[in-house]
Each structure stands twice: as C-alpha cells, then as structure tokens.
Write an enzyme that holds these catalytic residues in place. Structure first.
Site, PDB file in Angstrom:
ATOM      1  N   PHE A 147      50.085  34.999  57.140  1.00 19.43           N
ATOM      2  CA  PHE A 147      49.072  35.547  58.034  1.00 19.43           C
ATOM      3  C   PHE A 147      48.391  34.359  58.722  1.00 19.43           C
ATOM      4  CE2 PHE A 147      44.966  37.613  58.989  1.00 19.43           C
ATOM      5  CZ  PHE A 147      45.447  38.717  59.660  1.00 19.43           C
ATOM      6  N   ASP A 229      46.852  33.466  48.124  1.00 18.17           N
ATOM      7  CA  ASP A 229      46.073  34.436  48.872  1.00 18.17           C
ATOM      8  C   ASP A 229      46.520  35.822  48.411  1.00 18.17           C
ATOM      9  OD1 ASP A 229      45.074  36.254  50.735  1.00 18.17           O
ATOM     10  OD2 ASP A 229      45.134  34.792  52.367  1.00 18.17           O
ATOM     11  N   TYR A 254      38.573  44.715  51.432  1.00 18.29           N
ATOM     12  CA  TYR A 254      38.573  45.915  52.279  1.00 18.29           C
ATOM     13  C   TYR A 254      39.948  46.549  52.411  1.00 18.29           C
ATOM     14  CZ  TYR A 254      39.630  42.120  55.612  1.00 18.29           C
ATOM     15  OH  TYR A 254      40.152  41.016  56.220  1.00 18.29           O
ATOM     16  N   LYS A 255      40.971  45.969  51.772  1.00 18.06           N
ATOM     17  CA  LYS A 255      42.309  46.562  51.832  1.00 18.06           C
ATOM     18  C   LYS A 255      42.468  47.515  50.637  1.00 18.06           C
ATOM     19  CE  LYS A 255      43.856  42.706  54.632  1.00 18.06           C
ATOM     20  NZ  LYS A 255      44.410  41.359  54.719  1.00 18.06           N
ATOM     21  N   ARG A 404      54.356  49.354  59.342  1.00 22.39           N
ATOM     22  CA  ARG A 404      53.978  49.234  57.932  1.00 22.39           C
ATOM     23  C   ARG A 404      53.488  50.589  57.438  1.00 22.39           C
ATOM     24  NH1 ARG A 404      49.994  44.209  57.068  1.00 22.39           N
ATOM     25  NH2 ARG A 404      48.663  45.621  58.271  1.00 22.39           N
TER      26      ARG A 404
HETATM   27  C1  LIG Z   1      43.713  40.411  55.531  1.00 17.90           C
HETATM   28  C2  LIG Z   1      44.046  38.987  55.328  1.00 17.90           C
HETATM   29  C3  LIG Z   1      43.101  37.983  55.597  1.00 17.90           C
HETATM   30  C4  LIG Z   1      41.774  38.352  56.185  1.00 17.90           C
HETATM   31  O1  LIG Z   1      40.867  37.312  56.271  1.00 17.90           O
HETATM   32  P1  LIG Z   1      39.375  37.641  56.734  1.00 17.90           P
HETATM   33  O2  LIG Z   1      38.675  36.360  56.594  1.00 17.90           O
HETATM   34  O3  LIG Z   1      38.871  38.736  55.863  1.00 17.90           O
HETATM   35  O4  LIG Z   1      39.426  38.102  58.155  1.00 17.90           O
HETATM   36  C5  LIG Z   1      43.456  36.669  55.324  1.00 17.90           C
HETATM   37  N1  LIG Z   1      44.682  36.360  54.829  1.00 17.90           N
HETATM   38  C6  LIG Z   1      45.609  37.311  54.575  1.00 17.90           C
HETATM   39  C7  LIG Z   1      46.942  36.931  54.018  1.00 17.90           C
HETATM   40  C8  LIG Z   1      45.314  38.645  54.829  1.00 17.90           C
HETATM   41  O5  LIG Z   1      46.235  39.588  54.596  1.00 17.90           O
END
Ligand SMILES: *Cc1c(COP(=O)(O)O)cnc(C)c1O
Length: 444
Positions: A147, A229, A254-255, A404
């Site tokens: 990501f 992560d 939040y996921k 997805r």
């Molecule tokens: C959702 C997600 C994020 C989100 O980061 P925020 O700081 O909450 O915007 C970061 N890394 C990964 C791999 C994600 O899936």
C-alpha cells in the site's frame, strides 16, 4: 458439507453450489447473531476491509465518552471510566490478545501512517547508534505490491536521515503481480545493507497472507529487524507477535475492527525494545507518572506507550472500545474459521460460475496464504464493481483489474457470498456493466 458424493464427485459440488447450501450454512452459523448488532446500510456489504460498519457496542462506548465529556469535562482525564489519561494504554491492553502480545507491548495512538513514520524512524536511529540489531545497515526491505502510504512514510524517514530512498528502500518484486514469494523476501535479506524488513501481513489487493513467522525468523538469523503492517489482518486473522518475536507492528482500527472512519490506530513494540527513544517524540508518550510535572526534559515511557505522540483523540478512540468487545466476544479464532469458510465458498463459486465469464481468482487458494478478502479479476472490473453497487452489493475496485470482495464474518454470511456471484454472472451475461463509464472517463 458432508453430503453424499456421487461416483464422479459431482454431487458434493452441486450441493455446495446449490441455493440451499447457503441457507443451511447460515442457519448453522455460530456467529450469525452478531449480524443483528451491526447497522449495515446496504443489502450486501462486502467492503469491511476498507471500512467496517457501526455496531451497537461501538455506539455505546462512543456515547459513554460523550456523556463523560458532558458530565465531567476536564475531570474526564482522571475520573472517566477508564480515565482518558490512560485510555491509550487501556485500549492497548484490550487489543493485546488479538495480536498475541503482552499488554504493555500494545498501545493505541495516532494513525497508521504516523505510526510507520515514528517506528521506522525510531529503528533507523537505533540501528545507527548500535542499540538494536547486529549491524548499522539501514536499508529497509519492502515489496512492490505494498500500500503506497507505507512507502511514502519509509522514504520520508530515510530522506530525513540523509539516506537516499532510491538506494535505501529495497523492493522485493512480485513474480506474478499478485503475490510475493517468501523465498524472494528471504533472498533479498542477504543484501548486506538491509537493517529492517517491513512487510504487510496481508497484501491489500490480492489478499495474500504472508508468513510472518518465517519472515521474522529469517530476518533475525541475519541480525535484521522485522516489522509488519497488520492493517488487513487485525480483527480477521489471529497473530502471535510476541511468541514469534516480531520487533514492531502497526495497524488501523477502521477495517476489520469496525471502530469507525479515521478511528485511532494501534501499534506494538516488542518489550526487548522498550526504552528506545521514539523518533516522533511528544508529551503523550512521556513516562506517565511524571508527565504532568511538565519537565522540559523528555523521559519516554518504558512501554509501547512511549510511541504515543500528542493528546489521545478520545472521541475517535471511544468506538474502538466497544468494537474490541464485540470481536473478543465472537472470538478471533471463530472469526478466522468462518472467514476461511466464506472465502473458500466464494472461490469455489467463482470457479464454478464465473470462470467461463472471464472472472478469475487472484487470491491464493491455500487457506494459510489467504487473509479475509478475495480478489476477483476481470478486464472490466471497475465497471462491474459499479454495477454491483447499484444492486446494493458494496465491493471495491483496485486498479488495474481487481474487485475486492470481503465477506467479513461478523455481519455477512453465505447468502451474501452467493448473491455476489449470482449478480456478477448476470451483470456479465447481460453486459449490464457496459452502461457504466470506464474509470477515468467520468466521475469515479
Ligand atoms: C489501510 C491501510 C493504511 C492506512 O493508513 P492510514 O494512516 O490509516 O490512512 C496503511 N497501510 C496499509 C497497508 C493499509 O491497508
């Protein structure tokens, strides 16, 4: 599942793909009652890996915080239950079992991106000073399917230390554009300048679950630190961070945790690293007993709490309290079991009904290599995902060709999965997606 099998094995397959199967499985589902505790605005909400829906428990803990604000105002820092002053640590205690860590190794604070900044920065500094690892090598090993925000943060931290990110951010390349081979990660660790390997537990697009244990062991054999992560696995896949010896980890809430848009994030630091100086220092990470002495000299906490930065945003932390309660009530093992059954059902229905319609599965088929969602690939994935949304089936699209589909176990079931597959079949058969603009042609 134990239907009689015909001579050619077809009966069982027919049974699984038949309409009754989904109903029977939903009726026998031990987690079925949790659905009633969530407000899900759409007929079939299959996007919980982007934003989980609200639950009664999350609303209750949020409303309690608002009430405490009303009744206590400034006294909430000491008299709320739990006191807001310790809220980050208390929520960390509650989360610790979900990631398999000691209570003081986990804290909630900041956002995921900020936590990557502070932890990568911290360990780059500690490597340079010889406080951790076995070398002062400071390249960070990541992969080309990550990501993007993770790379932005890591490269910024390298740049701030005068390290050229193009040289010090090493990319493990995917062989197939979907997955990353553990062997390739391990082979890349043999480059001499690698100090940290930082990988996702689950790849956000394909849903591949990486082997956290093997990556960590291979890193440690070479004196390299291992960070992860967990954004796409917390609340969906159990972890054993302490037992495996993972050095540090981050995640958002939040996921699969369902704590609400922009909810406070979480982090883990192995107790071996307590006492390191956080790269992004702030008074909220100060040693708690002396924080309010307001000394200009900074004394970080001797726990993961040190990586908090500023005042905890109580109102974006409060829903997490109820959300954790629900997850723990259901049990992370039961959640994982149902999740695997749902994704396996989705994969077999896709093979059966969608393969000849040009839709294929981009997610590993082995359960131990699969997170909580499934990537369906099709040349017109974007337009199909739009057509699904208009039918009340919420999925998301990830470029270039992935839909997805996330059957999150707490509020979706077998019928939801069945419905997605039936709808995709119709949308393709009737060329319904052609009524939609291609991505980029119009407003997306
Ligand atoms: C959702 C997600 C994020 C989100 O980061 P925020 O700081 O909450 O915007 C970061 N890394 C990964 C791999 C994600 O899936």
């Amino acid at each position: 599942m134990d239907s009689s099998t015909g001579e050619d094995g077809a009966t069982e397959r027919d049974h699984r793909t038949g309409a009754d199967y989904a109903r029977e499985r939903d009726e026998a589902d031990p987690l079925a009652a949790f659905r009633g505790r969530f407000d899900v605005p759409d007929a079939h909400y299959m996007d919980g890996n982007s934003l989980g829906p609200v639950s009664d428990a999350a609303v209750a803990s949020l409303e309690r915080a608002v009430e405490e604000w009303r009744e206590l105002a400034i006294r909430g820092w000491t008299d709320a239950e739990p006191p807001w002053f310790y809220y980050g640590e208390r929520l960390g205690d509650e989360l610790a079992p979900l990631v398999g860590a000691r209570e003081d190794e986990v804290v909630v604070g900041n956002s995921t991106t900020v936590n990557i900044h502070t932890l990568i920065g911290t360990f780059l500094d500690a490597l340079e000073r010889g406080e951790v690892g076995e070398t002062d090598a400071r390249a960070v090993l990541v992969n080309d399917l990550d990501f993007p925000t993770d790379h932005y943060a890591i490269r910024a931290q390298l740049r701030q230390r005068g390290l050229d990110p193009d040289e010090h951010c090493h990319l493990v390349e995917s062989r197939d554009g979907r997955t990353i081979e553990t062997d390739d990660i391990v082979a890349a660790m043999d480059e001499e300048d690698v100090g940290i390997v930082f990988m996702p537990s689950v790849l956000y697009r394909s849903g591949q679950l990486l082997d956290v244990e093997r990556i960590t062991e291979a890193a440690h054999e070479r004196g390299i630190l291992a960070g992860f992560d967990l954004a796409h696995s917390i609340g969906a896949v159990p972890h054993e961070l302490s037992a495996v010896g993972v050095d540090f980890a981050v995640w958002c809430s939040y996921k699969y945790m369902n704590a609400g848009p922009g909810a406070i994030a979480g982090l883990y630091v192995n107790e071996d690293h307590f006492g390191l100086t956080p790269a992004l220092a702030g008074w909220w990470g100060h040693h708690k007993e002396t924080q309010f002495e307001l000394n200009l000299e900074y004394t970080p906490a001797e726990t993961a709490g040190a990586w908090q930065i500023g005042t905890i945003p109580v109102l974006s932390a409060a829903p997490l309290e109820g959300a954790i309660e629900i997850t723990r009530e259901a049990g992370i093992e039961a959640i994982r079991e149902k999740s695997l059954e749902l994704t396996s059902y989705l994969i077999s229905l896709t093979d059966e009904h969608l393969a000849d319609r040009g839709v294929s599965v981009g997610t590993p088929r082995e359960p131990e290599r699969r997170g909580g969602h499934v990537a369906l690939e099709h040349a017109d994935a974007y337009r199909i995902s739009q057509a699904l949304r208009d039918r009340g089936i919420v999925v998301d699209f990830r470029p270039p060709n992935v839909i997805r589909v996330c059957p999150a176990p707490l509020y979706t079931g077998y019928r939801d999965v069945r419905e997605v597959v039936d709808a995709v079949a119709e949308i393709v058969d009737e060329a319904e997606y052609e009524e939609y603009e291609r991505q980029g042609d119009g407003v997306t």
